[in-house]
Each structure stands twice: as structure tokens, then as C-alpha cells.
Write a protein that holds these residues in place. Structure first.
Motif, PDB file in Angstrom:
ATOM      1  N   TYR A  92      -4.346   1.097   0.450  1.00 25.06           N
ATOM      2  CA  TYR A  92      -4.597   2.126  -0.557  1.00 25.06           C
ATOM      3  C   TYR A  92      -5.801   2.998  -0.208  1.00 25.06           C
ATOM      4  N   ARG A  93      -6.535   2.608   0.805  1.00 24.12           N
ATOM      5  CA  ARG A  93      -7.636   3.474   1.229  1.00 24.12           C
ATOM      6  C   ARG A  93      -7.239   4.263   2.463  1.00 24.12           C
ATOM      7  N   ASN A  94      -5.917   4.418   2.654  1.00 24.80           N
ATOM      8  CA  ASN A  94      -5.357   5.218   3.738  1.00 24.80           C
ATOM      9  C   ASN A  94      -5.667   4.696   5.132  1.00 24.80           C
ATOM     10  N   LYS A  95      -5.993   3.434   5.234  1.00 25.62           N
ATOM     11  CA  LYS A  95      -6.204   2.833   6.553  1.00 25.62           C
ATOM     12  C   LYS A  95      -4.863   2.336   7.057  1.00 25.62           C
ATOM     13  N   LYS A  96      -4.551   2.658   8.285  1.00 24.29           N
ATOM     14  CA  LYS A  96      -3.254   2.234   8.810  1.00 24.29           C
ATOM     15  C   LYS A  96      -3.236   0.750   9.120  1.00 24.29           C
ATOM     16  N   ILE A  97      -2.192   0.082   8.657  1.00 24.92           N
ATOM     17  CA  ILE A  97      -2.063  -1.351   8.893  1.00 24.92           C
ATOM     18  C   ILE A  97      -1.089  -1.600  10.038  1.00 24.92           C
ATOM     19  N   GLY A 152       0.824  -1.199   0.000  1.00 19.39           N
ATOM     20  CA  GLY A 152       0.000   0.000   0.000  1.00 19.39           C
ATOM     21  C   GLY A 152       0.858   1.248   0.000  1.00 19.39           C
ATOM     22  N   ILE A 153       0.804   1.973   1.095  1.00 19.47           N
ATOM     23  CA  ILE A 153       1.558   3.208   1.206  1.00 19.47           C
ATOM     24  C   ILE A 153       2.476   3.092   2.418  1.00 19.47           C
ATOM     25  N   VAL A 154       3.727   3.408   2.228  1.00 14.31           N
ATOM     26  CA  VAL A 154       4.678   3.391   3.337  1.00 14.31           C
ATOM     27  C   VAL A 154       5.107   4.824   3.593  1.00 14.31           C
ATOM     28  N   ASP A 189      -5.838  -0.336  11.992  1.00 15.46           N
ATOM     29  CA  ASP A 189      -7.052  -1.050  11.647  1.00 15.46           C
ATOM     30  C   ASP A 189      -6.843  -2.537  11.906  1.00 15.46           C
ATOM     31  N   ASP A 190      -7.475  -3.021  12.972  1.00 15.90           N
ATOM     32  CA  ASP A 190      -7.212  -4.391  13.381  1.00 15.90           C
ATOM     33  C   ASP A 190      -7.805  -5.423  12.444  1.00 15.90           C
ATOM     34  N   TYR A 191      -8.798  -4.988  11.715  1.00 13.74           N
ATOM     35  CA  TYR A 191      -9.438  -5.953  10.837  1.00 13.74           C
ATOM     36  C   TYR A 191      -8.582  -6.259   9.624  1.00 13.74           C
TER      37      TYR A 191
END
Lengths: 405, 177
Positions: free
Chosen positions: A113-118, A94-96, A383-385
Motif C-alpha cells: 500500500y505504500r507503492n513499494k513493489k513486492i 496491496g495493489i495489483v 523491494d527485497d526486504y
């Protein structure tokens, strides 16, 4: 022939080894009984797994746990470090975002890619921690070198020497580049050259005079997009040595869309723009079927913006390539209000309906905003999911790429 | 039929169909190499395998002798070059078949038997058995603490307190992964 001989020699050696092994076994078997000394650690290995099975076990574990397992024992640590090369990596396509905080720590955040933090990692000691992290994680997608000293030589060097492939498609620099040297930036570009297609310096500050030049950007290979802009239109960039070479190299960019947006580039000349337009118009494109009246596929769009570039003004461009721009070109004078003051926007557009493509040249900064790539917020909750396993499923847009090939 | 002997005193021997025993790459290579010798008459001693473990091995290879051969994937080892694809191969999903689930010595008191089995599978190069065994161990370890894993794998913490503290710092970043 040589190959065969080598092969024969190898098989021979293996045969000899096996013969010796069997002879060794047979010697130890006397009247059906095993005699002689037992190999070292012979009994120990009954309660402990040898390296290979252990390594295999590690391959099935998530990266996070593999890192923590270094704590188990020296032997385990050694094995993990030795085998981390070949171990499956956590994929981050995604994005780093790299960012440095006031304490000088480097914060690395991953987003989808939807700007959710992993995930997020704070690296106190850049050198060690970053190289450790790069053992376990693939970096792909978009990379932001954001606030603070995020793209220092130290960071870039670690990324460049990492043995695993870093495959970002888009690089965005928006931090403080005063700790960034030509050599390390260039080395990093060389490293990511096979993958990177767009590079943006958007709002990066303290760019050294010699940092950005044709050869540094050229190290990144064929690009579809390049943008160099300062924080706000008020502040100025240093003298950039980016000239016609970089511009011309972008003619062969991808067939969907490309952009070249620069400010304060005095090395770009009207002659260079003419050469670009000529090459662009002659560029080979897939022929559209004249009888086909349906959807004509994607429009190939190319945007050029030259803002505050000393040698490139509407007048000089008109003079240099007026004849090329004549047909199908609109010199449009647009008067509007920007920030309370009157701005005049001049743009040239070349349309080739037959091959479904369009080239635009503008002299203002309004396009910069359109192409700006904004980074996700690091402060977000994780985002835990969203764990590893879902990554591929949830992001079909990355599937078509060769990540899994 | 091929005879395999355990390392016990006296050795226990097992008679196994050649096809089954050839699931072990080590033995297969050996047999191929000794083509011409009458291997039916020569028991093969296995100095690293005791009788209970060999019995399990024999049970497993007999059960799996008709399995289609696994697809061999060339493995690049210790390749320092920056091969863009070398780090790309994700481990294929290993699923433990039902029969194997019952077969594996999975009770806690049988832990050492499981390790012995994996040791033997490693030594005899029976990759599918090694894979499912390691997968089982990995599933078992997954999500457990360092202390638990140490205990489970019979490993001793041989770090000095200083080293341990330093390592803790070094791997702190992984918490957020």
C-alpha cells in the motif's frame, strides 16, 4: 431422520471395510508370519513418500517454490496441480497492476500500500500462465487494469473462472478497452461483487458504445464509489448507458464517504438526481447523542459530479430539486483560472449537521482529479526486504479486514 | 496393552499402552470397531511397517500419549464450488518440538528411514507426527533446486526434453514472485 440413516449407513460401510481389512491382515498372518503377495509399489514406497505426506510437505513451502517443483517429475507435477486448490496461497492484498506491453505480454505487478513493489510476473501466454498464477496467489486490495490491452476478455475470463476468490475492493480501468466485451466485464463484476466497493474508469480508452450500462455496473453490487472519466477533459467518451438506476443504487453506500462522478452520461436526469437527494436525506443514520459534545465521529460525505452530462446542468437541477436544496444549501459561483481559461464552478451543498453528513453536487471536472487513483510504477526495483511473512506485520491497515477471518 | 506386529519375517511385536496406540486414528478406529473382542490377546499386524520404523512409531506415541488432542479442522476436499473461505485457511504454523527434533531420523543416511516413518505415520493416521515430519522435509527442501529435490526425494526426471522445455516456459513467470 434421513441424516441419521445416512450416517448409520456410512458407519456401517466403514465398519465393513475395517472388518474386511482386519480379516485380510489376519489371513496373511499364518503362525505369526506375513504371507501372500505384497501390494503394488510396496517396496518403492519405502524410498518415496506417498501423495498425502508429499502434499503436506508442499503446503509448508513458499508458492514460488511450489510452482518450480512442478519440474521435479510427472508425478510431482500432477500432485501439485491436483492439490493446488487446497494449498495455502501467497497473499497479495496491496495493489495489483495488470499491464500489457508492446510484445503483447501481460505484466502483473504487486505492490504494497505504500507503492513499494513486492513482485512481478511476465506472462507470455495469458491464458495458461494467468490461470496458473491464480492457483497460487490471492488477489486482494486494489486492482489496476492499466496500459494497453490489460482488461481483455481473455484476462477477465481467466479471473472470472479462477476457482479461488479474487477479492479486490477497488477496480481501476485505465487501459485500452477495445478488446473488452460486456459479457466478460459483467461476469468479472459478478465474481468480485462481494468485495468490490469502488470502480473507476479513469482515462480508459476505446470504450465500446454498449460496454458500460446500468446492468453491467449493477453486476458489481453495492458500490461506494463510481467514477467514469476520459483521459483528458478534451476527449469524449462514447454514449454511456449509465442512468438514474446506477445513481440511485448508490444512496445506500457506506456511511463514511461515497462518490458518483461521471462525464458524458446523458442518461442521468434531473428527476433521478431529485430522487437521489430525497432518498439520501431520508436515509437512516446512526443517531448522534445530542449531549455529546466531543468528537462527533466521521463526517459522512457524498460527492456527485456531473460533467458534460447533457441533461444535467445547474439550471435543470435547480429546477428539479430547488425546494430540497433550498435550506442549508449554498449555490456558489466560483470563478478561477484553469488552464488559462475562465471557469465557472457551480456547486450545491446540503449539510445535515444533526446527523453529521454532507452532500455535494458539482458540474465541473475538478473532483475527478481528487478521486483519481494512481498506480505505482512498474519499473521500480523489487523491494527485497518485503517478503510474504512481513506482509501482515507491516501493513496493519489491512488487518482489520476479514482477510484472515 | 495392545500388541503391534511389524511386517518382518518373523514379525517383531511391540506392546504399547492402549492410550498411546490410539494416537493412530487407523488403530483407534479399528479398536473401537472391534469392541467386545479381546484385543489384548490379538496382535495387530501392520503389513506396511517394518520393525525399525515400528520401533520409532512406538517411541513417538509413548512420548506423546499425554498430549492434548489436536484441534480437528474439517477439511473441504475436492470442493469445486467457489467457496469464498475454502482457500482462506492458511496452514497453521507447525513447530517441531525439541524432543521430536532429536527423535526424527534426520541424518542424511537415515533419509529413507525418515520416509518410512512418514509412510507409516500416513498409513496409521498419526497426524501430528506426519505434520512435524513433513515440516522437517519442507524445511529441508525449501530454497533448494529442482535437481536437489529430485535427488532428495528419490524421484526420477521422467519428462521428455520437449516436455521439460515447455514446462520451463510455463512456469517462467514464477521467477518474479
Amino acid at each position: 431422520m434421513v441424516d441419521l440413516e445416512v450416517k448409520v449407513a456410512r458407519v456401517q460401510a466403514e465398519n465393513d471395510r475395517l472388518r474386511r481389512t482386519l480379516a485380510d491382515f489376519s489371513e496373511r498372518v499364518v503362525c505369526g508370519r506375513l504371507t501372500g503377495d505384497l501390494p503394488d509399489n510396496f517396496l518403492e514406497q519405502f524410498s518415496q513418500l506417498p501423495d498425502r505426506p508429499l502434499e503436506q510437505v508442499l503446503r509448508f513451502l513458499p508458492a514460488r517454490q511450489v510452482v518450480q517443483m512442478r519440474h521435479v517429475s510427472r508425478r510431482f507435477n500432477h500432485l501439485i496441480r491436483k492439490s493446488s486448490k487446497t494449498m495455502p496461497k501467497m497473499k497479495r492484498d496491496g495493489i495489483v497492476v495488470f499491464r500489457s506491453n508492446k510484445a503483447g505480454e501481460l505484466i502483473v505487478g504487486w505492490f504494497n500500500y505504500r507503492n513499494k513493489k513486492i513482485a512481478e510476473a511476465t506472462l507470455a501466454d495469458h491464458g495458461i500462465a494467468l490461470s496458473e498464477l491464480l492457483r497460487f496467489i490471492h488477489i486482494g486490495g486494489r486492482m489496476h487494469f492499466s496500459d494497453g490491452f490489460s482488461a481483455t476478455d481473455e484476462v477477465l475470463n481467466q479471473l472470472s473462472i479462477a476457482w479461488l476468490t479474487i477479492r479486490p475492493e477497488v477496480l481501476v480501468f485505465s487501459g485500452d478497452l477495445s478488446h473488452t466485451s460486456r459479457d466478460s466485464l459483467k461476469a468479472f463484476f459478478v465474481k468480485v461483487e462481494p468485495f468490490v466497493t469502488q470502480i473507476q474508469f479513469q482515462g480508459a480508452c476505446n470504450i465500446a458504445d454498449s460496454l458500460l450500462s446500468d446492468d453491467v455496473i449493477g453486476a458489481a453490487g453495492q458500490l461506494d464509489g463510481l467514477m467514469i472519466t476520459s483521459v483528458s477533459s478534451g476527449s469524449e467518451l462514447p454514449n454511456l448507458n449509465i442512468g438514474d438506476d446506477t445513481l440511485l443504487s448508490m444512496v445506500d453506500a457506506g456511511d463514511v464517504s461515497s462518490y458518483f462522478l461521471v462525464m458524458d452520461c446523458s442518461s442521468i436526469t434531473p428527476g433521478g438526481i431529485r430522487a437521489f437527494v430525497e432518498k439520501w436525506m431520508k436515509k437512516e443514520r446512526p443517531q448522534l447523542d445530542a449531549n455529546y459534545s466531543g468528537f462527533r465521529g466521521l463526517l459522512e460525505a457524498c460527492d456527485l459530479a456531473f460533467y458534460k452530462c447533457a441533461n444535467v446542468t445547474p439550471a435543470t437541477v435547480e429546477e428539479a430539486c430547488g425546494d430540497l436544496l433550498e435550506e442549508g444549501t449554498m449555490a456558489e459561483s466560483y470563478v478561477g483560472f484553469g488552464g488559462g481559461k475562465k471557469v465557472e464552478r457551480v456547486q450545491y451543498i446540503i449539510q445535515c449537521p444533526s446527523s453529521n453528513c454532507r452532500l455535494g453536487i458539482v458540474f465541473s471536472d475538478y473532483l475527478f482529479n481528487c478521486y483519481c487513483k494512481y498506480e505505482p510504477m512498474l519499473e521500480d526495483e523489487i523491494d527485497d526486504y518485503y517478503d510474504d511473512h512481513d506482509l501482515d506485520d507491516l501493513d496493519p491497515e489491512i488487518e482489520h479486514d476479514d482477510f484472515d477471518a | 496393552m495392545i500388541q503391534l506386529c511389524s511386517n518382518d519375517d518373523p514379525p517383531v511385536s511391540f506392546t504399547v499402552p492402549r492410550k498411546a496406540v490410539e494416537l493412530s486414528k487407523t488403530i483407534k478406529t479399528m479398536l473401537e470397531d472391534l469392541e467386545g473382542f479381546d484385543m489384548e490377546q490379538t496382535p495387530i499386524p501392520l503389513p506396511n511397517v517394518d520393525a525399525p520404523t515400528l520401533e520409532l512409531i512406538v517411541k513417538w506415541v509413548e512420548q506423546h500419549q499425554d498430549d492434548p488432542p489436536p484441534v480437528e479442522k474439517p477439511r473441504v476436499e475436492d470442493d469445486d464450488s467457489d467457496d469464498s473461505d475454502a482457500d482462506d485457511d492458511q496452514e497453521p504454523e507447525v513447530v517441531i518440538p525439541e524432543w521430536d527434533k532429536k527423535f526424527l531420523p534426520t541424518d542424511d543416511e537415515q533419509k529413507n528411514q525418515l520416509f518410512k516413518l512418514l509412510n507409516a505415520a500416513n498409513y496409521l493416521e498419526i497426524k501430528p507426527l506426519l505434520d512435524i515430519g513433513c515440516k522437517y522435509v519442507a524445511d529441508k527442501i525449501s530454497g533448494q533446486t529442482v535437481e536437489w529435490v529430485r535427488d532428495y526425494l528419490n524421484m526420477e526426471n521422467d519428462y521428455t526434453p520437449e516436455e521439460e522445455a515447455k514446462l520451463k516456459e510455463e512456469i517462467a513467470w514464477a521467477e518474479g514472485l
